[in-house]
Design an enzyme around this catalytic site. Structure first.
Site, mmCIF file in Angstrom:
data_model
loop_
_atom_site.group_PDB
_atom_site.id
_atom_site.type_symbol
_atom_site.label_atom_id
_atom_site.label_comp_id
_atom_site.label_asym_id
_atom_site.label_seq_id
_atom_site.Cartn_x
_atom_site.Cartn_y
_atom_site.Cartn_z
ATOM 1 N N LYS A 1 1.113 -1.112 0.324
ATOM 2 C CA LYS A 1 0.325 -0.010 0.215
ATOM 3 C C LYS A 1 0.647 0.835 0.086
ATOM 4 O O LYS A 1 0.441 2.042 -0.420
ATOM 5 C CB LYS A 1 -0.931 0.185 1.506
ATOM 6 C CG LYS A 1 -2.115 -1.183 1.183
ATOM 7 C CD LYS A 1 -2.291 -1.052 1.803
ATOM 8 C CE LYS A 1 -3.953 -2.309 2.420
ATOM 9 N NZ LYS A 1 -4.508 -2.780 3.947
ATOM 10 N N ASP B 1 -10.531 3.700 4.650
ATOM 11 C CA ASP B 1 -10.971 2.078 4.673
ATOM 12 C C ASP B 1 -12.389 1.462 4.613
ATOM 13 O O ASP B 1 -12.891 0.710 4.044
ATOM 14 C CB ASP B 1 -10.315 1.073 5.637
ATOM 15 C CG ASP B 1 -9.188 0.338 5.226
ATOM 16 O OD1 ASP B 1 -9.172 -0.210 4.129
ATOM 17 O OD2 ASP B 1 -8.192 -0.203 6.597
ATOM 18 N N GLN C 1 -4.037 -1.751 9.391
ATOM 19 C CA GLN C 1 -4.089 -3.155 9.321
ATOM 20 C C GLN C 1 -4.498 -3.906 10.030
ATOM 21 O O GLN C 1 -4.216 -3.895 11.299
ATOM 22 C CB GLN C 1 -2.223 -3.380 8.735
ATOM 23 C CG GLN C 1 -2.451 -4.338 8.084
ATOM 24 C CD GLN C 1 -2.839 -4.334 6.319
ATOM 25 O OE1 GLN C 1 -2.757 -3.426 6.052
ATOM 26 N NE2 GLN C 1 -3.337 -5.677 6.621
#
Ligand code: NDP
Length: 286
Positions: A54, A121, A98
């Site tokens: 990412k 997200d 994460q």
């Protein structure tokens, strides 16, 4: 019919190029580039790989990214303090936490601590609530990436029967909502581990999305002739080979279009994270 492969890699590349142009040319970014803060707790090897992929993707399109790597021993309060710091930092447009977190920490509590305005997200209950209510907001990256793939491939969705296998809040549930939303207009069946007659159900799907995390579980014979098959699964076999949730070679014989693993949904997930970050930065800087 031999299925046409949907190249998520190529479609994600096009999306990234468009975002790069936006970052380099939009007036608001003369002040500063968009910034993504990635938070990782512990040293879970897969998380390290995902986070570094990412960050690399951010660099390629000139998004500033910073990794906050916290030790395995981090407490929930320490994680919350880190997220608060990022929430209050005006130079941060998006926060990527994460997952999964180490077992002693709660994913849900940590997600709740993220400012919904920086929830790139799309997993905060406020973002998920906006999705449910049909309001604009950050959409979870993987299902949003699948929608982009379907649109870019020209798949007609209206009135089609979509079967989604898997009901996680990260993939399956938001996927079902996006397919059923006004404008997409699919009739959706959401299947899970307690669903009965799954093969028969799949045989009635014009669009089949497999997100269950079981290697090659969906057999070719379950696929309706001409169906579009989206394989979200990422499974590593003992041999080291990465496969999806669908038995790819067999499914290709019946599907009209199918995503490969790797190179299908995975690159789209990252591209949508970048898109959400750029959108957040535009909103904050304009
Ligand atoms: P979860 O483990 O959170 O959810 C799996 C879902 O599949 C559950 O709802 C479960 O049902 C259902 N399921 C499990 N076994 C069966 C079965 N035998 N029949 C029917 N349904 C079943 O996984 P995620 O949603 O997080 O991820 C799913 C897959 O997608 C994984 O392979 C993951 O690695 C991959 N993934 C890929 C991404 C990408 O970018 N390509 C991003 C995120 C995930 P129940 O609720 O009843 O337990």
């Amino acid at each position: 019919m031999v299925g046409k492969q949907i190249s998520g890699k190529e479609i994600a590349q096009q999306l990234r190029e468009g975002l790069r142009d936006q970052v380099l040319n939009a007036g608001c970014f003369r002040k500063r580039p968009p910034k993504l803060a990635a938070v990782m707790v512990g040293d879970y090897p897969a998380s390290k790989i995902y986070v570094s992929a990412k960050q690399k993707a951010c660099q390629e399109i000139c998004i500033d990214s910073e990794l906050f790597h916290l030790p395995q021993s981090t407490t929930q309060l320490q994680l919350q303090n880190c997220l608060d710091f990022l929430n209050n930092n005006p130079a941060v447009d998006g926060i990527l936490l994460q997952l999964p977190l180490p077992a002693h920490l709660s994913d849900q509590t940590a997600i709740l601590a993220i400012d919904p305005e920086k929830d790139v997200d799309g997993l905060h209950p406020i973002s998920l609530g906006k999705l449910l209510a049909g309001q604009p907001g950050f959409r979870p990256c993987t299902p949003a990436g699948v929608m982009h793939l379907l649109q870019a491939t020209g798949v007609v969705l209206q009135g089609k029967h979509a079967v989604v296998i898997g009901r996680s809040f990260i993939v399956g549930k938001p996927m079902a909502l996006l397919l059923a939303a006004k404008g997409s207009d699919c009739t959706v069946t959401l299947a899970h581990s307690q669903t009965q007659n799954l093969p028969e159900l799949c045989q009635s799907a014009d669009i089949l999305v497999a997100a269950l995390g079981r290697p090659e579980f969906v057999k070719g014979s379950w696929i309706k002739q001409g169906a579009v098959v989206i394989d979200v699964g990422i499974n590593r076999l003992p041999s080291g080979k990465i496969v999806g949730d669908v038995s790819f070679e067999d499914a290709c014989q019946r599907a009209s279009a199918i995503t490969p693993v790797p190179g299908g949904v995975g690159p789209m997930t990252i591209a949508m994270l970048l898109k959400n970050t750029v959108d957040s930065a535009i909103k904050r800087l304009s």
